[in-house]
Design a protein around this motif. Structure first.
Motif, PDB file in Angstrom:
ATOM      1  N   GLU A 105      43.432 145.257 -26.189  1.00  0.00           N
ATOM      2  CA  GLU A 105      44.028 146.257 -25.303  1.00  0.00           C
ATOM      3  C   GLU A 105      43.377 146.234 -23.932  1.00  0.00           C
ATOM      4  O   GLU A 105      42.255 145.735 -23.787  1.00  0.00           O
ATOM      5  N   GLY A 106      44.069 146.811 -22.959  1.00  0.00           N
ATOM      6  CA  GLY A 106      43.502 146.954 -21.621  1.00  0.00           C
ATOM      7  C   GLY A 106      43.070 145.615 -21.070  1.00  0.00           C
ATOM      8  O   GLY A 106      43.765 144.604 -21.205  1.00  0.00           O
ATOM      9  N   ALA A 107      41.877 145.604 -20.482  1.00  0.00           N
ATOM     10  CA  ALA A 107      41.395 144.356 -19.877  1.00  0.00           C
ATOM     11  C   ALA A 107      41.035 143.323 -20.928  1.00  0.00           C
ATOM     12  O   ALA A 107      41.075 142.121 -20.670  1.00  0.00           O
ATOM     13  N   GLU A 108      40.693 143.757 -22.116  1.00  0.00           N
ATOM     14  CA  GLU A 108      40.263 142.822 -23.175  1.00  0.00           C
ATOM     15  C   GLU A 108      41.464 142.341 -23.971  1.00  0.00           C
ATOM     16  O   GLU A 108      41.593 142.603 -25.160  1.00  0.00           O
ATOM     17  N   ARG A 109      42.370 141.680 -23.305  1.00  0.00           N
ATOM     18  CA  ARG A 109      43.599 141.258 -23.977  1.00  0.00           C
ATOM     19  C   ARG A 109      43.777 139.752 -23.947  1.00  0.00           C
ATOM     20  O   ARG A 109      43.403 139.091 -22.966  1.00  0.00           O
ATOM     21  N   SER A 132      38.949 137.897 -19.021  1.00  0.00           N
ATOM     22  CA  SER A 132      40.050 138.683 -19.586  1.00  0.00           C
ATOM     23  C   SER A 132      40.696 139.536 -18.490  1.00  0.00           C
ATOM     24  O   SER A 132      40.013 139.909 -17.538  1.00  0.00           O
ATOM     25  N   PRO A 133      41.954 139.930 -18.645  1.00  0.00           N
ATOM     26  CA  PRO A 133      42.855 139.513 -19.717  1.00  0.00           C
ATOM     27  C   PRO A 133      43.327 138.073 -19.533  1.00  0.00           C
ATOM     28  O   PRO A 133      43.486 137.610 -18.402  1.00  0.00           O
ATOM     29  N   ASN A 179      51.053 141.386 -33.019  1.00  0.00           N
ATOM     30  CA  ASN A 179      49.665 141.703 -32.637  1.00  0.00           C
ATOM     31  C   ASN A 179      48.650 141.010 -33.536  1.00  0.00           C
ATOM     32  O   ASN A 179      47.541 141.520 -33.730  1.00  0.00           O
ATOM     33  N   GLU A 186      51.011 141.473 -13.607  1.00  0.00           N
ATOM     34  CA  GLU A 186      49.549 141.541 -13.725  1.00  0.00           C
ATOM     35  C   GLU A 186      48.905 140.281 -13.135  1.00  0.00           C
ATOM     36  O   GLU A 186      48.345 139.441 -13.859  1.00  0.00           O
TER      37      GLU A 186
END
Ligand code: FAD
Ligand code: FES
Ligand code: FES
Length: 493
Positions: A199-203, A244-245, A7, A220
Motif C-alpha cells: 500500500e501507499g509508497a510501499e507498493r 518504491s513504489p 493482490n 503517479e
C-alpha cells in the motif's frame, strides 16, 4: 479504464506453487530463496549481477511457449516472478539420489574446488544444455560469461559442459518431461489482471496492459518503472535506495514485440538483449560482437533495450550504436505518443527528454543503405561482462565518386551523454575517403569531446582510443582484416 486487480504474487518454485500477499517491492529473489525458504544452494557472491553465484532458471510463457532462461537472483525482485517457474539448484538431485547429469559432469571433470561458484555454473550449464545439448566451446564460453570462478579455472568447467550429453539424456530431464504440465500451470496463473502488492509508497504494481501502464504512470509519475532490474537492482543492493513504489513491466508482452518492415526494426521497450539478438544481428551483423559482449548471459536475458536507453548512462552500449544508425525512440504518456531522434533524447548527464509520466514504449531502427559502411567497437578493461570505457559507432555513406556523402559518428564514454562527433563528421562530409581526411577527422575529435578521467580510463586514453577507433574503421573499409578478439582457451591445460 477499469482493470481487475489481484493482490497476490503467484509463481512456481521448483515443484511447489507459491502465493504471496505481502512482499517488499524490493525483496530480491536471492534473499527470498535463502532467508525465507531456506534454499541455500543458491549463493551470494557480489549481489550486483557480476559473479553468477546466484544463477537460477526462470521459465515463462511467451506466445504460448515455455522458455527457461538463466537470471541473477541477486538483482531480480520477487514481485517480477508472478506467472513464472523458478528453478533452483536445490531441486536438481534428490537427497541420496543420483546427481543431475550437469552436476555429475562437474564431478567427473574435477570442475569444482571450493565450490562457491559451482551452483551458479551448474544452473548456467543446465540452461545451456536445455537449449543446446551439444554446444561448441564458443557457445559454452558465451553461456558462462556471467559466471566467475576464482579457483578451479575454466578449462575443467568447459570440459564438464561438453560431457553433459554423454552422461544424461535431455529427453528424460524432468523440465523437458514436465514441460507441458508446467506450461499449463503457468497458463492458469496468467489471469490478465493488474497485480498490486502493498500500500501507499510501499507498493509493487504489475500493470495488466500497456494502456494500464500509461494510466498508472501518468497518475503517479514519481513511481519507479522497472524492466529487467539490471541497473535498478544495484541501486537497491549496493546503494540501499528506496525505489518504491515500483511499476514493473514484466507482464507486458506488448512491450516485448519485435516488428520488421521496409522502414526497419521496431523493438518494444521490454525486449531483452537475448530476445533481440537474432533480429538485430540478422540485419546488422556488425552488432554481433557488441551484443555478445553486453553483460553476461544472465544480464542479457534480463536487461532490456528500453532500460538501456531510459537509464541514460553515458556508457550504455546500445545508444551510440543506435544513434549512428539514426534510431528514434517512441515515448508515451497517457494516450499520447511522441517520437524523438535518439540522439536528442539524451540532454545532459542524468537528464533525458522524458516528461513526467512518460515512458519509453519502443525504439525504431532504420536499415542501412546499400552503400553504407557501419561498425561499432567496444573498448573495455576485460573482454567479457565489462562496461565500456569507450564505445565508438561509425556510419558512413559514399557518393558515386567515393566521397563521403554522410557521416554519423557517435561515442559513449566520451561525454556526459552518448554524443555525436559533429566536428569529426564535418571534417568527413564531402571529403575524399583517404588517409588525409581521416587524420583531419581524428584531430577534430579533440574539439568534440573533453572526456573525464575515472577508474575505467583517463581522459587522455579515452581521446586517444576514440581517435584510433576512427582509424580502425577507416582501415577496415580499406580491406584490413577486422580485429576479432579470440576468447578460446586451451583445453589441454
Ligand atoms: C553485471 C552487469 C553487466 C552489465 N553490462 C552492461 C554492458 O556491457 N553494457 C551496457 O550497456 N549495460 C550493461 N549493464 C547495465 C544494464 O544491463 C543495462 O543498462 C540494461 O539495458 C538496463 O535494462 P533493464 O531492463 O535492466 O533496466 P532497469 O534496471 O529495469 O531500469 C533502468 C532504468 O530505466 C528505467 N526504465 C526501464 N524501462 C523503462 C521504460 N520502458 N520507460 C521508462 N523508463 C524505463 C528505469 O526506471 C531505470 O531508471 C550491466 C549490468 C550488470 C548488472
Ligand atoms: S551474487 Fe554475484 S551475480 Fe548475483
Ligand atoms: S570452485 Fe572456487 S570459486 Fe569456483
Amino acid at each position: 479504464m477499469t482493470v481487475d486487480t489481484r493482490n497476490t504474487i503467484r509463481f512456481l518454485l521448483n515443484h511447489r506453487p507459491v502465493e504471496l500477499s505481502s512482499v517488499s517491492p524490493v525483496q530480491t529473489l536471492l534473499d527470498f530463496l535463502r532467508l525465507d525458504r531456506n534454499l541455500r544452494g543458491t549463493k551470494e557472491g557480489c549481489a550486483e549481477g557480476d559473479c553468477g553465484a546466484c544463477t537460477v532458471l526462470v521459465g515463462r510463457l511467451l506466445d504460448g511457449r515455455l522458455k527457461y532462461e538463466t537470471v541473477n537472483a541477486c538483482i531480480r525482485f520477487v514481485g517480477s516472478l508472478d506467472g513464472c517457474h523458478v528453478v533452483t539448484v536445490d531441486c536438481l538431485a534428490t537427497s541420496g539420489g543420483p546427481l543431475h547429469p550437469v552436476q555429475q559432469a562437474m564431478v567427473d571433470t574435477h570442475a569444482s574446488q571450493c565450490g562457491f561458484c559451482t551452483p551458479g555454473f551448474v544452473m548456467s550449464l543446465y540452461g545451456l544444455w536445455m537449449e543446446n545439448p551439444k554446444p561448441s566451446v564458443t557457445e559454452i564460453e558465451k553461456a558462462l560469461q556471467g559466471n566467475l570462478c576464482r579457483c578451479t579455472g575454466y578449462a575443467a568447467i568447459i570440459r564438464a559442459a561438453e560431457a553433459i550429453s554423454t552422461i544424461g539424456d535431455l529427453g528424460r530431464d524432468p523440465l523437458v518431461l514436465e514441460r507441458e504440465a508446467i506450461g499449463q500451470k503457468l497458463a492458469a496463473l496468467k489471469d490478465g489482471k493488474r497485480v498490486v502488492i502493498g500500500e501507499g509508497a510501499e507498493r509493487f504494481v504489475l500493470p495488466a496492459t500497456v494502456d494500464d501502464l500509461a494510466e498508472i504512470y501518468e497518475a503517479e509519475p514519481a513511481a519507479r518503472i522497472v524492466a529487467g532490474s539490471t541497473d535498478v537492482g544495484l541501486w537497491v543492493t549496493k546503494l540501499m535506495r528506496n525505489i518504491s513504489p515500483v511499476v514493473h513491466l514484466g507482464h507486458l508482452d506488448e512491450l516485448r514485440r519485435i516488428t520488421v518492415d521496409e522502414a526497419g526494426i521496431t523493438l518494444g521497450a521490454g525486449v531483452s538483449y537475448t530476445e533481440s539478438f537474432p533480429v538485430i544481428t540478422g540485419h546488422f551483423p556488425q552488432l554481433t560482437e557488441l551484443w555478445n559482449r553486453i553483460g553476461g548471459e544472465q544480464v542479457r536475458n534480463m536487461g532490456t533495450i528500453g532500460g538501456n536507453i531510459a537509464n541514460g548512462s553515458p556508457i550504455g552500449d546500445t545508444p551510440p550504436a543506435l544513434i549512428a544508425l539514426g534510431a528514434s525512440v517512441v515515448l508515451r504518456k497517457g494516450k499520447q505518443q511522441r517520437i524523438v531522434p535518439l540522439e536528442s533524447f539524451f540532454i545532459e548527464y542524468g537528464k533525458q527528454d522524458r516528461h513526467p509520466g512518460e515512458f519509453v514504449e519502443a525504439v525504431r531502427i532504420p536499415f542501412l543503405n546499400e552503400n553504407a559502411r557501419y561498425a561499432v567497437y567496444k573498448i573495455t578493461k576485460r573482454l567479457d561482462e565489462d562496461i565500456s570505457a569507450v564505445c565508438g559507432a561509425f556510419h558512413l555513406t559514399f557518393d558515386a565518386n567515393g566521397k563521403v556523402a554522410g557521416a554519423v559518428i557517435a561515442y559513449g564514454g566520451m561525454a556526459g551523454t552518448p554524443k555525436r562527433a559533429e566536428n569529426a563528421e564535418a571534417a568527413l562530409n564531402g571529403a575524399e575517403w583517404n588517409e588525409a581526411t581521416i587524420e583531419a577527422a581524428m584531430d577534430a575529435l579533440g574539439a568534440d569531446y573533453t572526456p573525464l578521467t575515472d577508474w575505467r580510463a583517463s581522459a587522455d586514453y579515452r581521446l586517444l582510443v576514440a581517435k584510433n577507433l576512427l582509424r580502425r574503421f577507416y582501415l577496415e573499409t580499406q580491406g584490413a582484416e577486422p580485429v576479432r578478439l579470440d576468447r578460446k582457451i586451451k583445453l589441454a591445460v
